[in-house]
Design an enzyme around this catalytic site. Structure first.
Site, mmCIF file in Angstrom:
data_model
loop_
_atom_site.group_PDB
_atom_site.id
_atom_site.type_symbol
_atom_site.label_atom_id
_atom_site.label_comp_id
_atom_site.label_asym_id
_atom_site.label_seq_id
_atom_site.Cartn_x
_atom_site.Cartn_y
_atom_site.Cartn_z
ATOM 1 N N GLU A 152 0.569 -1.253 0.168
ATOM 2 C CA GLU A 152 0.021 0.017 0.047
ATOM 3 C C GLU A 152 0.716 1.325 0.047
ATOM 4 O O GLU A 152 0.877 2.044 0.891
ATOM 5 C CB GLU A 152 -0.988 -0.088 1.091
ATOM 6 N N GLU B 174 -6.518 -7.713 -0.447
ATOM 7 C CA GLU B 174 -7.036 -7.531 1.116
ATOM 8 C C GLU B 174 -8.517 -7.039 1.022
ATOM 9 O O GLU B 174 -8.849 -6.110 0.274
ATOM 10 C CB GLU B 174 -6.198 -6.576 1.850
HETATM 11 C C1 GLA Z 1 -4.286 -2.237 4.966
HETATM 12 C C2 GLA Z 1 -2.824 -2.879 5.348
HETATM 13 C C3 GLA Z 1 -2.960 -3.862 6.054
HETATM 14 C C4 GLA Z 1 -3.824 -3.781 7.252
HETATM 15 C C5 GLA Z 1 -5.335 -3.313 6.765
HETATM 16 C C6 GLA Z 1 -6.194 -2.973 7.733
HETATM 17 O O1 GLA Z 1 -4.907 -2.717 3.877
HETATM 18 O O2 GLA Z 1 -2.185 -3.174 3.998
HETATM 19 O O3 GLA Z 1 -1.634 -4.208 6.436
HETATM 20 O O4 GLA Z 1 -3.456 -2.587 8.078
HETATM 21 O O5 GLA Z 1 -5.222 -2.072 5.914
HETATM 22 O O6 GLA Z 1 -7.559 -2.761 7.128
#
Ligand code: GLA
Ligand code: ZN
Length: 669
Positions: free
Chosen positions: A150, A308
């Site tokens: 991210e 995710e």
């Molecule tokens: C992001 C991050 C994860 C986690 C999620 C929680 O997507 O990549 O490591 O922190 O948020 O929602």
């Protein structure tokens, strides 16, 4: 490229075994098998475990986890572990820490505390990437490389001195000369004329409004800087591993505004993204759908990977409601409907310590004996049955244009109305189309628009001549083009196009606006049409528009206030197509009616007729088609469809019954 397992919709999530004792790993593998997990993302935050002190590496634990996963047939999306540096690194090199707009250092103690421009951080990260790629490139569990994590989530924009130097270099490349920069930034205004490159700074906190083009260029610079870092990591991986796909997880949640993913997407072997349902939104499920259509647009229409999402609650909202029972399955299918071929979750096992201990996971705190884990197992089995859908594309005859640069510029300082929000403008039209069973591709203005019957251009404030010409060409070639308020106003340098708004689209639409009349936050204005057209209320925006072409017809006009009688919605035939212009944001009923008329004229039919609150989308391949029916309501429903329902395992027809908060995926025919 080594193929990603494609006999099923891939199912799994982030696996963080370093948070747990060794004995838990055995239980993890047993439960992963029970749940049908086919892939995990490993090592995202493992730097301090892999390199406990500078130059001293410990790969033994990761070797063991990789071997265990391989033995159990679980594919690994292996991270480069460079998302967050270990404490020894920031202690030894505090110059890598990011700085906010007010000059405050962002200290370690959380995550992603590194400056995107830091050459030092980059060297250390590339050295780690090199080690990892060299060690695991031929491991049998390896299926994908996951670069960083991210990008930009927490460390952009950074306003430090290292960034200042890098920004000047970026500007020199963009403009070539200070004269060109002065011209582009309009520095004749407020005595901002630069006489040397060193005078240029990041747009740090200042007395009042910053120069908007300066701010816009700083957004472009931030996105480019991180993209360059991503490319460097990818190059290091490629030295060791030529045939394993490389990706980084985007954040295409449509409120995230920091990276221009249209630049990033071509660098991904598979576009992957993260999505979380934001409870405070007025229409969270519609946002989820928008995000899927946007991610598919970034992937050029091809399937993408949901890296995710969450089984239930997140931990980062003021209040974090759990998903209702069936919510895990329903949200997952909503992503698959819009082109996801992989369902990843954050994370495998819910942490017992740390900031995310109250973030849901595939294995909750309650353990395997829980309704949520049973739902997870059900979803894993369903992901297996959905294998036949993998590789298919999504039917869409409508394009909705989306542009990060336009979004940045519109969010800039000192606009006519801070209430005009790019995301809202795009979402509103998208949501009303979705309510009518019509799917959009959310695409960049530079996309080939020739195959779309409808092209929606929501509030595209900043637009290049080239993109405006492409929109016009689409209309002339036969599309119905709908342009909405505050579009085409500015050039890519954020200079206003003179002679009347909406500058770049004025000739196409046959409309000229002399002055904006933004509405106050709660203000509404009555709209009325000719006798045959229903009226309603406009919100957010209004403007003093006049038609300039004889064939431009006013379909709605302001019925009160200073603009009474002026057109609010116009329609103009242009060669084989039609150009529509909407100068306000009508209420849902009125705008829905306008869209219905436009769809009928354009010959766009819904994927299926469905009751309110029931989402319908069709995926298609050479083998056939699949109708996704997602019932977001609390009442069972029926939708006309015939074939085999992959969810219930039953033959259905002439209707498919769908339980409350349930779903059907009908292989048609
Ligand atoms: C992001 C991050 C994860 C986690 C999620 C929680 O997507 O990549 O490591 O922190 O948020 O929602
Ligand atoms: Zn910096």
């Amino acid at each position: 490229m080594r193929p990603w397992p494609s006999d099923r919709v891939a199912f799994g999530g982030d696996y963080n075994p370093e948070q747990w004792p060794r004995a838990t790993w055995d239980e993890d593998l047993r439960l992963m098998r029970a749940a049908g997990v086919s892939f995990v993302t490993l090592g995202v935050f493992s730097w301090s475990w892999l390199e406990p002190s500078k130059g001293e590496y410990d790969f033994a634990w990761l070797d063991e986890v990789m071997d265990l996963l391989a033995e159990h047939g679980i594919a690994v999306d292996l991270a480069t572990a460079t998302a967050t540096p270990p404490p020894w690194l920031s202690a030894a090199y505090p110059e890598i820490l990011p700085v906010d707009r007010e000059g405050r250092t962002l200290w370690p103690g959380s995550r992603q505390a590194w400056c995107p421009s830091s050459p030092l951080y980059r060297d250390l990260a590339l050295a780690l990437t090199d080690r990892i790629a060299a060690r695991y490139h031929d491991h049998p569990a390896l299926a994908m490389w996951h670069v960083s994590n991210e990008y930009a989530c927490h460390n952009l924009p950074c306003y430090c001195d290292t960034c200042a130097v890098a920004f000047r270099r970026w500007l020199e490349r963009r403009y070539g000369s200070l004269d060109a920069l002065n011209e582009a930034w309009g520095t004749a205004f407020w005595s901002q004329r630069y006489s040397a490159w060193d005078e240029v700074l990041p747009p740090r906190i200042t007395t009042t409004f910053s120069n908007p083009t300066h701010v816009l260029d700083y957004s472009r610079f931030g996105s480019d800087t991180l993209l360059d870092f991503y490319r460097a990591e990818k190059e290091v991986i490629r030295r060791h591993s030529s045939d394993v796909p490389v990706t980084t997880n985007f954040m295409t949640l449509s409120q995230f505004r920091l990276l221009d993913y249209h630049d990033w997407a071509p660098e991904q072997d598979v576009v992957s993204t993260d999505h979380y349902v934001v409870d405070s939104l007025a229409h969270p499920q519609a946002e989820l759908s928008f995000h899927g259509d946007l991610t598919r647009g970034l992937a050029g229409g091809r399937p993408w990977m949901l890296m995710e999402h969450s089984t239930s609650a997140v931990n980062w909202q003021p209040v974090n409601p759990a998903k209702p029972p069936r919510g895990t399955v329903l949200d997952s299918l909503a992503h698959v409907a819009r082109g996801a071929d992989a369902l990843g979750f954050f994370q495998w096992r819910q942490s017992r310590a740390g900031s995310e201990k109250f973030h849901s996971a595939l294995v909750p705190h309650a353990g395997e004996d829980s309704d949520r884990f049973r739902e997870v197992c059900e979803l894993g089995a369903l992901a297996g049955r959905l294998g036949e859908v993998v590789g298919s594309t999504v039917d869409a005859e409508v394009a909705l244009l989306w542009d990060y640069e336009a979004q940045w510029a519109l969010a800039g300082p000192c606009m006519p109305s801070a209430a005009v929000d790019y995301v809202t403008a795009a979402h509103t039209v998208h949501r009303l189309l979705r309510d009518r069973g019509v799917t959009c591709d959310v695409v960049h203005p530079g996309t080939d628009l020739s195959r779309y019957r409808v092209v929606v251009v929501p509030t595209l404030y900043l637009v290049s001549d080239e993109h405006a010409a492409a929109v016009e060409a689409a209309a002339r070639a036969g599309a119905h083009v709908l342009v909405t308020y505050l579009s085409g106003v500015a050039t890519p340098d954020d200079h206003v196009r003179l002679g009347g708004y909406p500058g770049a689209f004025r000739d196409l639409l046959g409309v000229r606006v002399e002055e904006f009349f933004p509405l106050r936050v709660e203000e509404e204005v009555a709209l009325a049409g000719p006798a045959s057209t229903a009226g309603g209320r406009g919100r957010t925006w209004s403007e003093d528009a006049r038609t300039t072409a004889e064939d431009a017809e006013a379909l709605l006009a302001y019925a009160e206030g200073p603009l009474a009688g002026r057109p609010a919605l116009t329609r103009r035939p242009v060669e084989d197509g039609v150009a529509w212009y909407l100068g306000t944001l009508p209420d849902d009923d009125l705008l829905g009616g306008v869209l219905e008329r436009l769809l009928t004229e354009a010959g766009v039919a819904p994927a299926a007729r469905a009751p309110a609150g029931v989402e319908v989308v069709r995926r298609r391949s050479q083998e056939g088609s699949w109708l996704f029916v997602l019932n977001h309501t609390g009442t069972a429903c029926e939708v006309a469809a015939a074939g085999h329902d992959l969810v219930s395992g039953r033959e259905v027809g002439p209707v498919v019954p769908v339980p409350a908060r349930g779903a059907a995926v009908v292989r048609e025919g």
